[in-house]
Design an enzyme around this catalytic site. Structure first.
Site, short mmCIF file in Angstrom:
data_model
loop_
_atom_site.label_atom_id
_atom_site.label_comp_id
_atom_site.label_asym_id
_atom_site.label_seq_id
_atom_site.Cartn_x
_atom_site.Cartn_y
_atom_site.Cartn_z
N THR A 276 -8.20 -12.47 6.21
CA THR A 276 -7.80 -13.24 7.38
C THR A 276 -6.39 -12.94 7.86
OG1 THR A 276 -7.05 -15.09 5.99
CG2 THR A 276 -9.34 -15.14 6.76
N ASP A 277 -5.53 -12.38 6.99
CA ASP A 277 -4.13 -12.19 7.37
C ASP A 277 -3.97 -11.31 8.60
OD1 ASP A 277 -3.31 -13.79 5.33
OD2 ASP A 277 -2.42 -12.20 4.10
N THR B 296 -9.68 -12.00 0.85
CA THR B 296 -9.90 -13.15 -0.01
C THR B 296 -11.36 -13.31 -0.38
OG1 THR B 296 -7.99 -14.31 0.92
CG2 THR B 296 -9.64 -15.67 -0.18
N SER C 159 -5.93 -7.52 3.37
CA SER C 159 -5.60 -7.09 4.73
C SER C 159 -4.11 -7.16 5.01
CB SER C 159 -6.37 -7.93 5.75
OG SER C 159 -5.88 -9.25 5.84
N SER C 160 -3.36 -7.93 4.21
CA SER C 160 -1.91 -7.94 4.38
C SER C 160 -1.29 -6.58 4.07
CB SER C 160 -1.28 -9.01 3.47
OG SER C 160 -1.61 -8.77 2.12
#
Length: 296
Positions: free
Chosen positions: A81-82, A12, A48-49
């Site tokens: 952050t995921d 993000t 990162s997902s």
């Protein structure tokens, strides 16, 4: 000249919103001036997902490579952050160096009217510079707090203070890649049967993490499936879907945590995402999950 290595991986913090308000990767994560002693290196540009074990290996390799330079005083990793809790733990499991490695990112895109990325990056750089960070392993600086990577969990999808942590003892493994290791997570729920466990075993899973109920409980169908898995040499680790509290085999009755232990499962204080990373490292290292890595 001494310097801090700042590694970018996407997320993000490196995204902006299109005309429909959808966040898209590819923006500059650093829309502000950095100190002269901060050297920026791009490792990945990816949400990162969408990370897999190979991507996490790449980040771990980039951190290790940065620290081969004796003039590097520490590393900051910008990460989505995921799955930050997973990659940060992977790096921590191999981090045998007093120099700080600090992960951070953002909950708001770079073009937000009040982005949190600049604040988090500045805080992460200051955490690297702080002498008290030395020897603490990998840290996550986010939303005004600095937390250890081990035991970390993202607790909120949008709050700027997105993570909480539970202190865990640190021990370190020799470096290994986990990209060729398959570990699967099985979510348990009322009435769950053995279909998912048997399917993962049939697909070649090398280890299973049960996201169990309560303090680590299941039912008799799951216990029977765990017994089949462990009898076949597939390690099974038990954690819980509950965000806070201990995980312990305190119930019997045919499907409780004590029955899972009798079936060969091992309990972990980590939640499912991090338990999966630890189990993958243990498998790649040829270690039994019950055998702790060496203390350092």
């Amino acid at each position: 000249m001494s310097h801090i290595a700042l590694l970018t991986t996407g997320g993000t913090i490196a995204s902006s919103r299109d005309e429909n308000g959808i966040s898209r990767p590819g923006s500059d994560p650093l829309g502000f001036a950095l100190a002269a002693d901060v050297e920026v290196r791009e490792v990945l540009s990816k949400d990162s997902s969408a990370f897999d074990f190979a991507d996490m290996d790449a980040v771990a390799d980039a951190v290790a490579n940065a620290l081969t330079d004796p003039d590097c005083v520490g590393v900051v990793v910008l990460h989505g952050t995921d799955t930050m809790e997973e990659t940060a733990l992977l790096v921590d499991l191999f981090h045998d160096d007093p120099r700080p490695v600090v992960f951070t990112g953002a909950q708001r895109t770079s073009d937000h009217s009040e982005p949190d990325g600049p604040y988090n990056v500045t805080a992460a750089i200051e955490a690297v510079r702080n002498p008290s960070s030395r020897g603490r392993g990998v840290l996550v600086s986010f939303g005004g707090r600095t937390l250890p990577a081990r035991g970390l969990m993202k607790w909120h999808t949008s709050d700027l203070d997105a993570f909480f942590g539970s202190a865990q003892e640190r021990s370190v493994f020799d470096r290994r890649k986990i990209s060729n290791t398959r570990v699967d997570i099985v979510a348990l729920y009322p009435g769950v049967d053995a279909v998912a466990i048997d399917a993962y075993l049939g697909a070649g899973s090398q280890g299973l993490v049960l996201q169990a109920l309560g303090s680590g409980n299941a039912n008799s169908m799951v216990v029977a499936a765990v017994k089949r898995a462990t009898a076949a040499g597939i390690p099974v680790v038990v954690t819980t879907r509950v965000p806070l509290g201990s995980v312990e085999p305190s119930y019997g009755g045919g499907g409780g945590g004590a029955d899972l232990v009798d079936a060969g499962a091992v309990f972990s204080p980590l939640r499912a995402g991090q338990a999966r990373i630890l189990l993958a490292v243990q498998i790649a290292s040829g270690r039994d999950p019950e055998t702790p890595p060496r203390e350092r």
